[in-house]
Design an enzyme around this catalytic site. Structure first.
Site, PDB file in Angstrom:
ATOM      1  N   ASP A 106       0.813  -1.279   0.071  1.00 26.27           N
ATOM      2  CA  ASP A 106       0.177   0.118   0.061  1.00 26.27           C
ATOM      3  C   ASP A 106       0.859   1.321   0.114  1.00 26.27           C
ATOM      4  O   ASP A 106       1.984   1.199   0.512  1.00 26.27           O
ATOM      5  CB  ASP A 106      -0.984   0.052   1.226  1.00 26.27           C
ATOM      6  CG  ASP A 106      -1.849  -1.138   1.231  1.00 26.27           C
ATOM      7  OD1 ASP A 106      -1.940  -1.729   0.286  1.00 26.27           O
ATOM      8  OD2 ASP A 106      -2.398  -1.312   2.464  1.00 26.27           O
ATOM      9  N   LYS A 107       0.291   2.435  -0.444  1.00 22.96           N
ATOM     10  CA  LYS A 107       1.119   3.623  -0.308  1.00 22.96           C
ATOM     11  C   LYS A 107       1.881   3.845   0.859  1.00 22.96           C
ATOM     12  O   LYS A 107       2.938   4.304   1.084  1.00 22.96           O
ATOM     13  CB  LYS A 107       0.162   4.778  -0.889  1.00 22.96           C
ATOM     14  CG  LYS A 107       0.747   5.689  -1.104  1.00 22.96           C
ATOM     15  CD  LYS A 107       0.087   6.984  -1.873  1.00 22.96           C
ATOM     16  CE  LYS A 107       0.480   8.256  -2.005  1.00 22.96           C
ATOM     17  NZ  LYS A 107      -0.326   9.488  -2.540  1.00 22.96           N
TER      18      LYS A 107
END
Ligand code: URA
Length: 240
Positions: A106-107
């Protein structure tokens, strides 16, 4: 193998940029099959040429494998109009090698992300059949307890009906309304660690991947830094 420019062959080892190769050739420090190279544009079969650069014998590798310590805030994608991607962290000569991330973080997740242009092995590592262990360090809100470990081990069913494989939860500390733990997954569903912990009522505050299969995140790599995998490390991945 198809012939390639000398500067491209040398730069693909990641040890010298094309600009450096040019300068080294001018100084007579690039030997091709025992003789000084004359131009970066000369073409050779990368697998059949003997190269000594600045006194060091170079081994050409057909594929590139990098270990990146992904920082928070960048996307695990090759291109994205919405923001910086992990490829933007690499120097230009590596950006031209068609590298892609092996799986996604994920970011806001940090840690071990492999990048390669070897599609076959990357696919093997990601296929659910191979069950490559992925280990995450996490900090969560709330106090993790034995019942959470049991829930992970039994194979959780998430709210949307997703059936998870049995997973590991090793509690490192649980005090003052926060906990630290290692989570081990054998699969990689979307937001899986966060969703499993949210279901236990312990939302993730911080997440970092520290291991993938036989490879542990190199402690020398600060967030945003990368290094080439050694041949031994690529072999370890191949063997699973
Ligand atoms: N699980 C998550 O929730 N996020 C990641 O980035 C990786 C695994």
């Amino acid at each position: 193998m198809e012939k390639q420019r000398l500067d491209k062959i040398i730069a693909s080892t990641g040890k010298f940029s094309r600009k450096e190769v040019k300068a080294l050739i001018r100084q007579g420090l690039v030997l091709v099959n025992g003789s000084p190279a004359r131009s970066p544009e000369e073409k050779y079969d990368p697998e059949g040429v003997e190269l000594i650069v600045n006194g060091e014998t170079l081994t050409y590798r057909r594929y590139t494998w990098l270990m990146l310590n992904k920082p928070a805030g960048v996307l695990s994608a090759t291109e994205d109009g919405r923001g910086e991607t992990v490829l933007d962290l690499l120097p230009e000569e590596l950006q031209r090698q068609n590298l892609f991330p092996v799986g996604r973080l994920d970011k806001d997740t940090e840690g071990l992300l492999l990048l390669t242009n070897e599609g076959g092995l990357a696919h093997d590592l990601l296929t659910p059949r191979r069950h490559v262990d992925k280990v995450y360090y996490t900090r969560v809100a709330g106090c993790l307890a034995e019942e959470d470990c049991r829930a992970f081990l039994s194979g959780m069913i998430l709210e949307d009906g997703l059936q998870c494989l049995p997973a590991g939860l090793e509690i490192l500390s649980a005090a003052n309304g926060e906990s630290e733990a290692y989570v081990t997954l054998r699969e990689g569903k979307f937001h899986q660690v966060k969703r499993m912990l949210a279901q236990c009522g312990k939302p993730v505050l911080y997440l970092k991947r520290v291991r993938m299969g036989n490879l542990t995140l190199d402690p020398e790599l600060s967030p945003g830094e990368f290094r080439f995998l050694t041949e031994e490390e690529v072999e370890l991945l191949r063997k699973g």
